[in-house]
Motif scaffolding. Structure first.
Motif, mmCIF file in Angstrom:
data_model
loop_
_atom_site.group_PDB
_atom_site.id
_atom_site.type_symbol
_atom_site.label_atom_id
_atom_site.label_comp_id
_atom_site.label_asym_id
_atom_site.label_seq_id
_atom_site.Cartn_x
_atom_site.Cartn_y
_atom_site.Cartn_z
ATOM 1 N N ASP A 84 11.848 9.735 28.933
ATOM 2 C CA ASP A 84 13.241 10.175 28.878
ATOM 3 C C ASP A 84 13.936 10.204 30.233
ATOM 4 O O ASP A 84 15.095 10.566 30.341
ATOM 5 C CB ASP A 84 13.385 11.507 28.145
ATOM 6 N N LYS A 85 13.249 9.794 31.268
ATOM 7 C CA LYS A 85 13.901 9.600 32.567
ATOM 8 C C LYS A 85 14.881 8.422 32.463
ATOM 9 O O LYS A 85 15.970 8.477 33.011
ATOM 10 C CB LYS A 85 12.842 9.329 33.637
ATOM 11 N N CYS A 86 14.484 7.378 31.751
ATOM 12 C CA CYS A 86 15.314 6.179 31.586
ATOM 13 C C CYS A 86 15.821 6.008 30.159
ATOM 14 O O CYS A 86 16.871 5.422 29.940
ATOM 15 C CB CYS A 86 14.527 4.927 31.957
ATOM 16 N N GLU B 229 16.281 9.162 44.319
ATOM 17 C CA GLU B 229 15.779 10.474 43.889
ATOM 18 C C GLU B 229 14.271 10.607 44.099
ATOM 19 O O GLU B 229 13.782 11.668 44.504
ATOM 20 C CB GLU B 229 16.110 10.677 42.412
ATOM 21 N N MET B 230 13.548 9.532 43.833
ATOM 22 C CA MET B 230 12.076 9.562 43.913
ATOM 23 C C MET B 230 11.555 9.191 45.310
ATOM 24 O O MET B 230 10.343 9.114 45.502
ATOM 25 C CB MET B 230 11.481 8.617 42.866
ATOM 26 N N ASN B 231 12.474 8.951 46.247
ATOM 27 C CA ASN B 231 12.091 8.586 47.622
ATOM 28 C C ASN B 231 11.155 7.385 47.665
ATOM 29 O O ASN B 231 10.136 7.396 48.360
ATOM 30 C CB ASN B 231 11.454 9.775 48.354
ATOM 31 N N ALA C 116 2.706 4.991 34.384
ATOM 32 C CA ALA C 116 1.505 5.620 34.941
ATOM 33 C C ALA C 116 1.842 6.698 35.974
ATOM 34 O O ALA C 116 0.993 7.514 36.311
ATOM 35 C CB ALA C 116 0.607 4.552 35.568
ATOM 36 N N ASN C 117 3.081 6.712 36.451
ATOM 37 C CA ASN C 117 3.499 7.707 37.442
ATOM 38 C C ASN C 117 3.677 9.052 36.729
ATOM 39 O O ASN C 117 4.527 9.183 35.849
ATOM 40 C CB ASN C 117 4.809 7.273 38.095
ATOM 41 N N PRO C 118 2.894 10.060 37.111
ATOM 42 C CA PRO C 118 2.995 11.353 36.416
ATOM 43 C C PRO C 118 4.347 12.046 36.587
ATOM 44 O O PRO C 118 4.689 12.934 35.815
ATOM 45 C CB PRO C 118 1.873 12.187 37.035
#
Length: 113
Positions: A62-64, A98-100, A55-57
Motif C-alpha cells: 500500500d505504499k504504491c 523519502e526513503m533516502n 523484499a524491503n521490510p
C-alpha cells in the motif's frame, strides 16, 4: 464426530482458498515500465525490480498500491514523456527522497544500459 470435524476443516479451507491464492500472488518479479505504461522517450526502459522492492521490510504494497494486497496504483500515470513525467514526479522521486535512496534521482540508477 470425526466426519463432522473433517467437514468443518474442509469448509474452512474452501472459504479461505481465494484469500490464500491472492496472498501468494505478488505480481511479476520485474516490470518493464516503458512497455507496460507506454512511456515515450529515448532513454533506456526502466526495468522496475518489483520483487526487490517487496523484499524491503520498510515497504508494503500500500505504499504504491491502493490496498495492502496490491492492485491499482495510488497515482494516475498520465504524463509519460520527458524528465517531468509522472513516474519521476508522482512515484519514484518522491519515494526515493523519502526513503533516502542513494543516487535515487540519478538517471542511470534506474535507466540502465
Amino acid at each position: 464426530m470425526r466426519v463432522k470435524s473433517l467437514g468443518l476443516i474442509a469448509a474452512s479451507l474452501l472459504a479461505f482458498a481465494p484469500v490464500l491464492a491472492f496472498a501468494g500472488d505478488k505480481g511479476p518479479a520485474d516490470i518493464n515500465l516503458k512497455e507496460k505504461f507506454g512511456v515515450k522517450g529515448n532513454k533506456e526502459a526502466v526495468i522496475f525490480p518489483h520483487a526487490k522492492h517487496q523484499a524491503n521490510p520498510k515497504l508494503t504494497c500500500d505504499k504504491c498500491h491502493e490496498t495492502a494486497q496490491g492492485g491499482k496504483l495510488k497515482v494516475t500515470i498520465e504524463k509519460k514523456e520527458g524528465m517531468k513525467n509522472d513516474f519521476h514526479d508522482k512515484m519514484c522521486f518522491p519515494c526515493h527522497t523519502e526513503m533516502n535512496v542513494p543516487k535515487g534521482k540519478v538517471c542511470t540508477t534506474c535507466h540502465k544500459k
